[in-house]
Design a protein around this motif. Structure first.
Motif, PDB file in Angstrom:
ATOM      1  N   PRO A 139     -10.345   3.232  12.878  1.00 40.44           N
ATOM      2  CA  PRO A 139     -11.216   4.240  13.512  1.00 40.44           C
ATOM      3  C   PRO A 139     -10.475   5.511  13.943  1.00 40.44           C
ATOM      4  CG  PRO A 139     -11.596   2.058  14.462  1.00 40.44           C
ATOM      5  CD  PRO A 139     -10.364   1.956  13.614  1.00 40.44           C
ATOM      6  N   HIS A 140      -9.133   5.426  14.055  1.00 41.45           N
ATOM      7  CA  HIS A 140      -8.359   6.591  14.490  1.00 41.45           C
ATOM      8  C   HIS A 140      -7.968   7.506  13.325  1.00 41.45           C
ATOM      9  CE1 HIS A 140      -8.081   4.915  18.512  1.00 41.45           C
ATOM     10  NE2 HIS A 140      -7.733   3.759  17.968  1.00 41.45           N
ATOM     11  N   LEU A 141      -8.303   7.086  12.092  1.00 45.07           N
ATOM     12  CA  LEU A 141      -7.932   7.884  10.921  1.00 45.07           C
ATOM     13  C   LEU A 141      -9.109   8.779  10.523  1.00 45.07           C
ATOM     14  CD1 LEU A 141      -6.195   5.067   8.829  1.00 45.07           C
ATOM     15  CD2 LEU A 141      -5.145   6.707  10.408  1.00 45.07           C
ATOM     16  N   PRO A 142      -8.819  10.011  10.090  1.00 46.83           N
ATOM     17  CA  PRO A 142      -9.908  10.915   9.697  1.00 46.83           C
ATOM     18  C   PRO A 142     -10.735  10.316   8.561  1.00 46.83           C
ATOM     19  CG  PRO A 142      -7.793  12.064   9.749  1.00 46.83           C
ATOM     20  CD  PRO A 142      -7.498  10.612   9.934  1.00 46.83           C
ATOM     21  N   ALA A 143     -12.048  10.384   8.680  1.00 57.19           N
ATOM     22  CA  ALA A 143     -12.942   9.765   7.692  1.00 57.19           C
ATOM     23  C   ALA A 143     -12.897  10.473   6.339  1.00 57.19           C
ATOM     24  CB  ALA A 143     -14.373   9.751   8.226  1.00 57.19           C
ATOM     25  N   ASP A 144     -12.491  11.754   6.332  1.00 54.40           N
ATOM     26  CA  ASP A 144     -12.547  12.520   5.087  1.00 54.40           C
ATOM     27  C   ASP A 144     -11.183  12.623   4.404  1.00 54.40           C
ATOM     28  OD1 ASP A 144     -11.464  14.029   7.077  1.00 54.40           O
ATOM     29  OD2 ASP A 144     -12.581  15.866   6.619  1.00 54.40           O
ATOM     30  N   HIS A 145     -10.228  11.764   4.793  1.00 51.60           N
ATOM     31  CA  HIS A 145      -8.921  11.756   4.143  1.00 51.60           C
ATOM     32  C   HIS A 145      -8.622  10.356   3.614  1.00 51.60           C
ATOM     33  CE1 HIS A 145      -8.484  15.590   6.091  1.00 51.60           C
ATOM     34  NE2 HIS A 145      -7.291  15.775   5.543  1.00 51.60           N
ATOM     35  N   PRO A 146      -7.865  10.260   2.513  1.00 51.92           N
ATOM     36  CA  PRO A 146      -7.528   8.940   1.971  1.00 51.92           C
ATOM     37  C   PRO A 146      -6.702   8.112   2.951  1.00 51.92           C
ATOM     38  CG  PRO A 146      -6.896  10.698   0.439  1.00 51.92           C
ATOM     39  CD  PRO A 146      -7.290  11.347   1.726  1.00 51.92           C
ATOM     40  N   ARG A 147      -6.967   6.807   2.954  1.00 51.18           N
ATOM     41  CA  ARG A 147      -6.192   5.870   3.769  1.00 51.18           C
ATOM     42  C   ARG A 147      -5.430   4.938   2.844  1.00 51.18           C
ATOM     43  NH1 ARG A 147     -10.828   4.658   6.914  1.00 51.18           N
ATOM     44  NH2 ARG A 147     -11.486   6.505   8.061  1.00 51.18           N
ATOM     45  N   TYR A 148      -4.198   4.708   3.198  1.00 48.70           N
ATOM     46  CA  TYR A 148      -3.305   3.937   2.336  1.00 48.70           C
ATOM     47  C   TYR A 148      -2.684   2.803   3.147  1.00 48.70           C
ATOM     48  CZ  TYR A 148       1.532   3.304   0.503  1.00 48.70           C
ATOM     49  OH  TYR A 148       2.747   2.811   0.107  1.00 48.70           O
ATOM     50  N   ALA A 149      -2.883   1.546   2.707  1.00 45.35           N
ATOM     51  CA  ALA A 149      -2.274   0.389   3.371  1.00 45.35           C
ATOM     52  C   ALA A 149      -0.987   0.043   2.630  1.00 45.35           C
ATOM     53  CB  ALA A 149      -3.231  -0.798   3.374  1.00 45.35           C
ATOM     54  N   MET A 150       0.124   0.145   3.322  1.00 43.23           N
ATOM     55  CA  MET A 150       1.419   0.051   2.661  1.00 43.23           C
ATOM     56  C   MET A 150       1.806  -1.407   2.356  1.00 43.23           C
ATOM     57  SD  MET A 150       3.419   2.869   4.961  1.00 43.23           S
ATOM     58  CE  MET A 150       4.773   3.130   3.823  1.00 43.23           C
ATOM     59  N   GLY A 151       2.149  -1.653   1.080  1.00 45.61           N
ATOM     60  CA  GLY A 151       2.720  -2.943   0.695  1.00 45.61           C
ATOM     61  C   GLY A 151       1.747  -4.110   0.652  1.00 45.61           C
ATOM     62  N   LEU A 152       0.472  -3.828   0.442  1.00 46.76           N
ATOM     63  CA  LEU A 152      -0.528  -4.919   0.403  1.00 46.76           C
ATOM     64  C   LEU A 152      -1.266  -4.880  -0.924  1.00 46.76           C
ATOM     65  CD1 LEU A 152      -2.011  -4.445   3.975  1.00 46.76           C
ATOM     66  CD2 LEU A 152      -0.429  -6.225   3.232  1.00 46.76           C
ATOM     67  N   GLY A 153      -1.724  -6.000  -1.345  1.00 45.41           N
ATOM     68  CA  GLY A 153      -1.760  -7.379  -0.813  1.00 45.41           C
ATOM     69  C   GLY A 153      -2.159  -8.245  -1.994  1.00 45.41           C
ATOM     70  N   THR A 154      -2.795  -9.377  -1.722  1.00 45.74           N
ATOM     71  CA  THR A 154      -3.376 -10.212  -2.793  1.00 45.74           C
ATOM     72  C   THR A 154      -4.697  -9.581  -3.243  1.00 45.74           C
ATOM     73  OG1 THR A 154      -4.726 -11.518  -1.283  1.00 45.74           O
ATOM     74  CG2 THR A 154      -2.454 -12.285  -1.676  1.00 45.74           C
ATOM     75  N   PRO A 155      -5.218  -9.996  -4.403  1.00 42.39           N
ATOM     76  CA  PRO A 155      -6.514  -9.434  -4.825  1.00 42.39           C
ATOM     77  C   PRO A 155      -7.591  -9.604  -3.756  1.00 42.39           C
ATOM     78  CG  PRO A 155      -5.506 -10.586  -6.664  1.00 42.39           C
ATOM     79  CD  PRO A 155      -4.637 -10.872  -5.471  1.00 42.39           C
ATOM     80  N   ALA A 156      -7.648 -10.789  -3.143  1.00 45.16           N
ATOM     81  CA  ALA A 156      -8.673 -11.029  -2.111  1.00 45.16           C
ATOM     82  C   ALA A 156      -8.459 -10.121  -0.903  1.00 45.16           C
ATOM     83  CB  ALA A 156      -8.645 -12.496  -1.689  1.00 45.16           C
ATOM     84  N   GLN A 157      -7.194  -9.878  -0.556  1.00 42.85           N
ATOM     85  CA  GLN A 157      -6.909  -8.977   0.573  1.00 42.85           C
ATOM     86  C   GLN A 157      -7.326  -7.547   0.247  1.00 42.85           C
ATOM     87  OE1 GLN A 157      -2.732  -9.733   1.229  1.00 42.85           O
ATOM     88  NE2 GLN A 157      -3.119 -11.228   2.847  1.00 42.85           N
TER      89      GLN A 157
END
Ligand SMILES: [Zn+2]
Length: 177
Positions: free
Chosen positions: A29-47
């Protein structure tokens, strides 16, 4: 600050998956809604599917090629250890509806043979399949979002996907590093 995109890092470092998901949920919720979000180093297909549901757009991960080098293939029905005796005479491709080079040209039985004699082609073909499978999951996810069926896709994916003990161990080993 007006960055081009925002990363979430420092998760999946040994904590249980529910805690990892909670960290993402608290951060998002603290990240701007109109910018890409990147989760570093993840994950399995299900994740990946679950993280998309939590607002993440981009990923990177060594898992598809790392587990391939241990003889494990990801499928929509979870991961399978191609080296296992069960595939000795299994002449189906790794994943029946996959169009990757490995699935179009090689059977599970032949890939198992390559892995068991230490032939590098086996590891390469599992890497080709696994990276292709990841791209397919993300393509399906984008299509489901575009046509308003992501909720259904997410539910079906979770029901069908069952990770093996080997992948759980690889995940734990990765988290320890
Ligand atoms: Zn394939």
């Amino acid at each position: 600050m007006d960055f081009d995109g925002y990363a979430i890092g420092g998760v999946s470092v040994g904590e249980p998956e529910p805690e990892m998901m909670r960290a993402i949920e608290v951060t998002e919720p603290h990240l701007p809604a109109d910018h890409p979000r990147y989760a570093m180093g993840l994950g399995t297909p299900a994740q990946l599917v679950e993280l998309v549901a939590r607002g993440v757009d981009m990923f990177d991960c060594v898992l598809p090629t790392r587990v391939a080098r241990n003889g494990t293939a990801f499928t929509h029905r979870g991961s399978i250890s191609i080296k296992a005796g069960a595939y000795k005479a299994d002449f189906r491709p790794i994943e029946e509806d996959c169009l990757c080079f490995a699935c179009r040209h090689f059977s599970r039985a032949y890939l198992r043979h390559l892995l068991n004699v230490g032939e590098i082609l086996g590891l390469r073909m599992l890497s080709v399949h696994n990276t292709s499978m990841y791209l397919r999951v993300m393509a399906e996810t984008r299509a489901a979002i575009a046509n308003g069926t992501f909720g259904e896709y997410r539910r079906n994916f979770a029901v069908n996907y069952v990770p093996t003990k080997r992948v759980l161990l690889a995940r734990a080993a990765e988290a320890e590093r």
